[in-house]
Design an enzyme around this catalytic site. Structure first.
Site, PDB file in Angstrom:
ATOM      1  CG  ASP A  48      -0.403   0.065   2.345  1.00 21.81           C
ATOM      2  OD1 ASP A  48       0.544   0.699   2.852  1.00 21.81           O
ATOM      3  OD2 ASP A  48      -1.051   0.099   3.489  1.00 21.81           O
TER       4      ASP A  48
ATOM      5  CD  GLU B  27      -4.502   3.636   1.537  1.00 22.35           C
ATOM      6  OE1 GLU B  27      -3.885   3.561   2.665  1.00 22.35           O
ATOM      7  OE2 GLU B  27      -5.448   3.796   1.539  1.00 22.35           O
TER       8      GLU B  27
END
Length: 189
Positions: free
Chosen positions: A68, A111
């Site tokens: 991420d 994300e």
């Protein structure tokens, strides 16, 4: 009667083609993250589970990489959510350059991305993670006429000859490695 049959057959072919096209569209919508056009969470987990079962059957390794974006909230807060979306699309394109034909890369949350690598050892998966990490770090992200630096942290996990392995366990282990990468300073595998 023959003309009627011919018209009816043509009509049926038209209907079947239309249904197939709509089915493909619905399938893509159901399995794809609309922002990045990568596989979505549901699809990548299902694909991963099927590949884990195949790896166990064939006594082959299987690795996953979960990663991420570091400090993504800051990107959104500073430049806006549309800028964050642009960054995610760019990161998806960068990571997708390192995906083989039988691998799958998906966006599994905000994300967060997951890469499933069949027939791949932990060492090889770590090398792939390092290449993606470097490519993200070295990319020029221009958002709202500003150059910003974006990095990502990665966790890698592998199963090999583990008859009890399932995709959730492998991802959980990769998540633990991801947390460790973040604890140790981020921007690492």
């Amino acid at each position: 009667m023959t003309l009627f049959s011919l018209i009816f057959i043509v009509f049926l072919i038209f209907i079947v083609r239309k249904q197939l096209k709509e089915s493909k569209t619905l399938n893509k919508l159901a399995n794809t993250d609309t922002l990045t056009e990568l596989a979505n969470r549901r699809f990548v987990f299902a694909y991963g589970e099927s590949k884990v079962n195949l790896a166990k059957k064939n006594h082959q390794p299987l690795a996953v990489i979960i990663f991420d974006v570091d400090y993504f909230k800051t990107v959104n807060d500073t430049y806006g959510h549309s800028a964050g979306d642009i960054a995610l699309i760019s990161i998806a394109k960068i990571a997708n350059e390192y995906v083989r034909e039988h691998d799958i890369l998906g966006r599994i949350g905000g994300e967060e991305f997951l890469l499933v690598l069949p027939e791949t050892s932990a060492v090889k998966a770590s090398a792939v993670g390092q290449r993606i990490r470097r490519a993200i770090e070295e990319n020029d992200f221009f958002i709202k006429d500003q150059h910003i630096r974006i990095t990502a942290s990665f966790g890698v996990s592998c199963c090999h000859n583990n008859p009890a392995a399932n995709i959730n366990d492998i991802i959980s282990a990769a998540n633990t490695a991801l947390r460790e990468a973040k604890t140790q300073g981020r921007n690492q595998v």
